[in-house]
Design an enzyme around this catalytic site. Structure first.
Site, PDB file in Angstrom:
ATOM      1  N   ASP A 231       0.875  -1.175   0.000  1.00  0.00           N
ATOM      2  CA  ASP A 231       0.000   0.000   0.000  1.00  0.00           C
ATOM      3  C   ASP A 231       0.912   1.224   0.000  1.00  0.00           C
ATOM      4  O   ASP A 231       2.131   1.099   0.243  1.00  0.00           O
ATOM      5  CB  ASP A 231      -0.885  -0.055   1.268  1.00  0.00           C
ATOM      6  CG  ASP A 231      -1.942   1.043   1.324  1.00  0.00           C
ATOM      7  OD1 ASP A 231      -2.123   1.774   0.337  1.00  0.00           O
ATOM      8  OD2 ASP A 231      -2.582   1.176   2.395  1.00  0.00           O
ATOM      9  N   CYS A 272      -4.232  -2.212  -2.784  1.00  0.00           N
ATOM     10  CA  CYS A 272      -5.601  -1.674  -2.721  1.00  0.00           C
ATOM     11  C   CYS A 272      -5.804  -0.555  -3.740  1.00  0.00           C
ATOM     12  O   CYS A 272      -6.935  -0.277  -4.122  1.00  0.00           O
ATOM     13  CB  CYS A 272      -5.896  -1.180  -1.314  1.00  0.00           C
ATOM     14  SG  CYS A 272      -4.657  -0.016  -0.702  1.00  0.00           S
ATOM     15  N   ARG A 300     -14.235  -4.681  -5.619  1.00  0.00           N
ATOM     16  CA  ARG A 300     -14.796  -3.745  -4.636  1.00  0.00           C
ATOM     17  C   ARG A 300     -16.294  -3.594  -4.896  1.00  0.00           C
ATOM     18  O   ARG A 300     -17.097  -3.549  -3.969  1.00  0.00           O
ATOM     19  CB  ARG A 300     -14.134  -2.362  -4.767  1.00  0.00           C
ATOM     20  CG  ARG A 300     -12.643  -2.301  -4.464  1.00  0.00           C
ATOM     21  CD  ARG A 300     -12.340  -2.639  -3.027  1.00  0.00           C
ATOM     22  NE  ARG A 300     -13.119  -1.853  -2.101  1.00  0.00           N
ATOM     23  CZ  ARG A 300     -12.902  -0.554  -1.796  1.00  0.00           C
ATOM     24  NH1 ARG A 300     -11.872   0.070  -2.330  1.00  0.00           N
ATOM     25  NH2 ARG A 300     -13.667   0.073  -0.946  1.00  0.00           N
TER      26      ARG A 300
HETATM   27  N1  NVA Z   1      -3.722   3.367   3.349  1.00  0.00           N
HETATM   28  C1  NVA Z   1      -4.294   4.099   2.248  1.00  0.00           C
HETATM   29  C2  NVA Z   1      -5.380   3.304   1.607  1.00  0.00           C
HETATM   30  C3  NVA Z   1      -6.009   3.950   0.408  1.00  0.00           C
HETATM   31  C4  NVA Z   1      -7.131   3.144  -0.176  1.00  0.00           C
HETATM   32  C5  NVA Z   1      -4.807   5.431   2.740  1.00  0.00           C
HETATM   33  O1  NVA Z   1      -5.460   5.459   3.792  1.00  0.00           O
HETATM   34  O2  NVA Z   1      -4.561   6.446   2.085  1.00  0.00           O
HETATM   35  N1   CP Z   2      -8.779   1.211  -2.558  1.00  0.00           N
HETATM   36  C1   CP Z   2      -9.528   2.310  -2.346  1.00  0.00           C
HETATM   37  O1   CP Z   2     -10.168   2.463  -1.312  1.00  0.00           O
HETATM   38  O2   CP Z   2      -9.497   3.212  -3.355  1.00  0.00           O
HETATM   39  P1   CP Z   2     -10.134   4.668  -3.330  1.00  0.00           P
HETATM   40  O3   CP Z   2      -9.330   5.474  -2.330  1.00  0.00           O
HETATM   41  O4   CP Z   2      -9.994   5.178  -4.725  1.00  0.00           O
HETATM   42  O5   CP Z   2     -11.558   4.562  -2.883  1.00  0.00           O
END
Ligand code: NVA
Ligand code: CP
Length: 317
Positions: A231, A272, A300
């Site tokens: 991530d 993700c 999703r």
């Molecule tokens: N860890 C990341 C996930 C984004 C889907 C965030 O919180 O920005």
């Molecule tokens: N993976 C995810 O939650 O993507 P978004 O931030 O684009 O919703």
């Protein structure tokens, strides 16, 4: 299967049993097949969904809006500046008002307590679309993607390389051990998961027979992994940390060498999204044949539709 989720909220993933998660994965596969075959129904006709976003989103917003809208439901997008959530109006009051007007509520934002208060007072199902602490709808899609790729998930091993304290890592520490997946967090000591999250993960692992490990050693951590997950190095809201994170996490980049260190040719690469290519993952890995990131993104939508069908309509939806 005697599972009913009608009226329930999804806030962390801890609230779902392994049987309920299995039910959701199977329902998600079914709605994915329906959509592929063009068999859309109107199961959300006459229903409304409030979508509250304090942080930006592509996948989560589009998954909720399209899954609900294509089945006749009416989603209403409420951005940070559209409502007074927690500023001129308390979260408690907003929860009670939205609960009188909507059939269900999605919240994406900063504090976990906000989504907990919404769920406690709205009187309708509330879905956590990401907070600083948890991202449960993401991990449902990840579990579905693993099931599609491997046929069955119990006994698989997943290594998460990166910020072991972030929302995705913390939720994988719930979802993986619950479903019998061995999970290893690979990160520098400063970013190891907190003790409470680890203790809970180990408790879940005891029940399922899975293993939970934490290591600073990338090669050791990914050995035998069926999936390597990463991530962004700095999550939304942590922009000030970016430089320090780059220094700490550069050695944990998922590149071709890291993928080869699993010793398994079928290891999949997971993320993700959104991704910062060249940071947490190299371009060749995310674009390569082992990457399942686009399946995760698509899933999703199917998992979110399954979640809304089962919590709004119940069994037989
Ligand atoms: N860890 C990341 C996930 C984004 C889907 C965030 O919180 O920005
Ligand atoms: N993976 C995810 O939650 O993507 P978004 O931030 O684009 O919703």
């Amino acid at each position: 299967m005697s599972v009913t989720l009608k009226g329930r909220s999804l806030l962390t993933l801890k609230e779902l049993s392994s049987e309920e998660i299995r039910y959701l994965i199977e329902l998600s596969m079914l709605v994915k097949r329906e959509r592929r075959q063009g068999e859309l129904r109107q199961r959300f006709a006459g229903r409304t969904l409030a979508l509250i976003f304090e942080k930006p989103s592509t996948r989560t917003r589009c998954a909720f809006e399209t899954a609900f809208g294509e089945e006749g439901g009416h989603p209403v997008f409420l951005a940070r500046d559209d409502i007074q959530l927690g500023t001129k109006e308390s979260v408690e009051d907003t929860a009670r008002v939205l609960g009188r007007m909507f059939d269900c509520i999605q919240f994406r934002g900063f504090r976990q307590t906000t989504v907990e208060v919404l769920a406690a007072l709205a009187g309708v199902p509330v879905y956590n679309g990401l907070t600083d602490d948890y991202h449960p709808t993401q991990v449902l899609a990840d579990l579905m993607t693993l099931e599609e790729r491997f046929g069955s998930i119990e006994g698989l091993s997943l290594a998460f390389c990166g910020d072991g304290r972030n929302n995705v890592a913390r939720t994988l520490l719930v979802g993986c051990p619950k479903m019998g997946i061995n999970v290893t967090i690979v990160s520098p000591r400063e970013l190891h998961p907190d003790q409470a999250a680890l203790a809970e993960a180990r408790e879940l692992a005891r029940a399922s027979g899975a293993e939970v490990r934490v290591t600073e050693d990338l090669e050791f951590g990914v050995r035998n992994a069926d999936a390597i997950y990463t991530d962004v190095w700095a999550s939304m809201g942590e922009e000030a940390e970016s430089e320090r994170r780059e220094r700490l996490l550069r050695p944990y980049q998922v590149n071709r060498a890291a993928m080869a260190s699993t010793g398994k040719p079928r290891t999949v690469f997971m993320h993700c999204l959104p991704a910062v290519k060249g940071n947490e993952v190299t371009g060749d890995v995310i674009e390569g044949p082992q990457s399942v990131v686009w399946d995760e993104a698509e899933n999703r939508k199917h998992t979110i539709k399954a979640l809304m069908l089962s919590t709004l309509l119940g069994p037989g939806a």
